[in-house]
Design a protein around this motif. Structure first.
Motif, PDB file in Angstrom:
ATOM      1  N   ALA A  37       0.626  -1.355  -0.215  1.00 27.44           N
ATOM      2  CA  ALA A  37       0.237   0.141  -0.612  1.00 27.44           C
ATOM      3  C   ALA A  37       1.073   1.362  -0.017  1.00 27.44           C
ATOM      4  N   LEU A  38       1.917   1.361   0.563  1.00 22.68           N
ATOM      5  CA  LEU A  38       2.744   2.381   0.678  1.00 22.68           C
ATOM      6  C   LEU A  38       3.579   2.765  -0.238  1.00 22.68           C
ATOM      7  N   ALA A  39       4.200   1.555  -1.599  1.00 19.13           N
ATOM      8  CA  ALA A  39       4.546   1.507  -3.107  1.00 19.13           C
ATOM      9  C   ALA A  39       3.723   2.292  -3.346  1.00 19.13           C
ATOM     10  N   LYS A  40       2.670   1.671  -4.046  1.00 13.78           N
ATOM     11  CA  LYS A  40       1.513   2.516  -4.669  1.00 13.78           C
ATOM     12  C   LYS A  40       1.398   3.279  -4.224  1.00 13.78           C
ATOM     13  N   HIS A  41       1.349   4.413  -3.058  1.00 16.77           N
ATOM     14  CA  HIS A  41       0.710   5.197  -3.061  1.00 16.77           C
ATOM     15  C   HIS A  41       1.766   6.568  -3.153  1.00 16.77           C
ATOM     16  N   VAL A  42       3.325   5.624  -2.528  1.00 18.40           N
ATOM     17  CA  VAL A  42       4.128   7.027  -2.631  1.00 18.40           C
ATOM     18  C   VAL A  42       5.291   6.653  -4.230  1.00 18.40           C
ATOM     19  N   GLU A  43       4.686   5.965  -5.340  1.00 21.93           N
ATOM     20  CA  GLU A  43       4.379   5.537  -6.698  1.00 21.93           C
ATOM     21  C   GLU A  43       4.189   6.747  -7.080  1.00 21.93           C
ATOM     22  N   GLU A  44       2.735   7.490  -6.808  1.00 18.81           N
ATOM     23  CA  GLU A  44       1.820   8.633  -7.123  1.00 18.81           C
ATOM     24  C   GLU A  44       2.304   9.810  -6.758  1.00 18.81           C
ATOM     25  N   LEU A  45       3.124   9.421  -5.899  1.00 24.35           N
ATOM     26  CA  LEU A  45       2.956  10.910  -4.994  1.00 24.35           C
ATOM     27  C   LEU A  45       4.523  11.257  -6.269  1.00 24.35           C
ATOM     28  N   GLY A  46       5.476  10.139  -6.993  1.00 20.75           N
ATOM     29  CA  GLY A  46       6.582  10.558  -6.888  1.00 20.75           C
ATOM     30  C   GLY A  46       7.837  10.237  -6.972  1.00 20.75           C
TER      31      GLY A  46
END
Length: 336
Positions: A37-46
């Motif tokens: 969940a964190l990895a997906k989130h930070v990927e979207e954040l750039g």
């Protein structure tokens, strides 16, 4: 000020170091779900890259089989680089690491990093259980780095081949909390990442040594240094300080030789004067930044100005997943 090309904080990449925390009342399976969940989130954040670290015999850290969880995270993301921050190389046969990361790079081309450390990432008994001997110690680390480079080369000298691995372009990073890896990274012209999030006092000397002694190589024509920073961000300074008590409890556990899972935050740690001093000395406010958006911005800008790092890697030991996601969201807003 360090002698290097000046960079502003919002001009450098930001990355994530995930210790895959196992929370009190939880288990590794839940930890891995939260890492995804964190990895997906930070990927979207750039964010630029997502690293996991090798630790053993620690109830509160689930990333012991580091290459396996790297593959799991890479399979659930699309663009972000994923890697080890790091693999404790003396724990392993070098060929095995070459094959594991050759496999990862073959599965996720152009996305895999291999950060290397020379510490055991565990206690001596666990190190023995991993290696079955303590003859392969940190002093063998430079030779193992040479072996890895040979396994990844197009025409290895060794008659043993790493398949997959041979001929693959897998960036090697040397990780350090003292000057040893800074010297070696400079000598070999490799990427360097310093663990300033837990060894703040040695950060500037290590970076200066790396930059002053850097020798251009086929990998890099100039030094590239990343620094680690603890960040606990929230919508208010007060909430951030509350969330930070989980990390502070973890730090005190390590100091006492106590092993347990990541604890929930508390209103009052009830520290003795000696414990309070230990926390303040080791969780240096330059590299452990706790607060709201503006407080975090000032802290990261100040540390970037001091270090002139090429990249920062952020770790956030926060108990609640939603609060952890929000913390990285606040940091991500600073990249705009």
């Amino acid at each position: 000020m360090l002698t290097t090309e000046a960079k502003r904080f919002n001009q450098i990449p930001l990355s994530v170091l995930d210790l895959a925390p196992v929370k009190e009342g939880g288990n590794p399976k839940e930890s891995f779900k939260e890492s995804v969940a964190l990895a997906k989130h930070v990927e979207e954040l750039g964010f630029n890259r997502y690293w996991l670290a090798e630790h053993h015999n620690m109830p509160g850290i689930a990333s012991s089989a580091t290459s396996v969880i790297i593959g799991h995270i890479a399979g659930h993301t699309k663009r972000m680089r994923v890697g080890a921050g790091g693999i404790m190389l003396p724990n392993h046969a070098t060929l095995v690491i070459a094959e594991q990361f050759g496999t990862l790079e073959s599965l996720y081309p152009g996305r895999i990093d291999l950060g290397l450390g020379r510490a055991p990432g565990s206690d001596q008994g666990t190190a023995f259980a991993l290696r079955r001997t303590l003859n392969m110690g940190p002093e063998e680390f430079p030779n193992q780095v040479n072996e890895l480079q040979d396994y990844f080369s197009d025409e290895p000298v060794s008659r043993v081949r790493a398949i997959p691995g041979q001929g693959l372009d897998i960036p090697l990073w040397l990780l350090g909390s003292s000057d040893f890896s800074a010297r070696l990274a400079a000598q070999k012209g490799l990427y360097f990442s310093f663990a300033s999030h837990f060894a703040p006092a040695y950060t500037i000397p290590a970076l200066k040594l790396y930059r002053d002694r850097f020798q251009p190589s086929a990998t890099l024509d100039k030094p590239y240094a990343m620094v680690g920073v603890n960040v606990i961000a929230a919508d208010t300074d007060e909430k951030a300080r509350y969330l930070a008590t989980s990390q502070q409890q973890q730090f005190l556990d390590i100091r006492k030789g106590k092993t347990r899972k990541l604890q929930p935050p508390v209103e009052d740690l009830g520290l003795s004067p000696m414990e309070k001093q230990a926390v303040e000395e080791s969780l240096d406010p330059r590299t452990t930044i706790i607060g709201s958006h503006e407080t975090v911005r000032r802290g990261l800008e100040s540390f970037q100005e001091e270090t002139q790092a090429d990249e920062m890697i952020i770790t956030s030991q926060i108990f609640d997943l939603e609060a952890r996601l929000r913390s990285y969201e606040i940091v991500g807003e600073l990249m705009d």
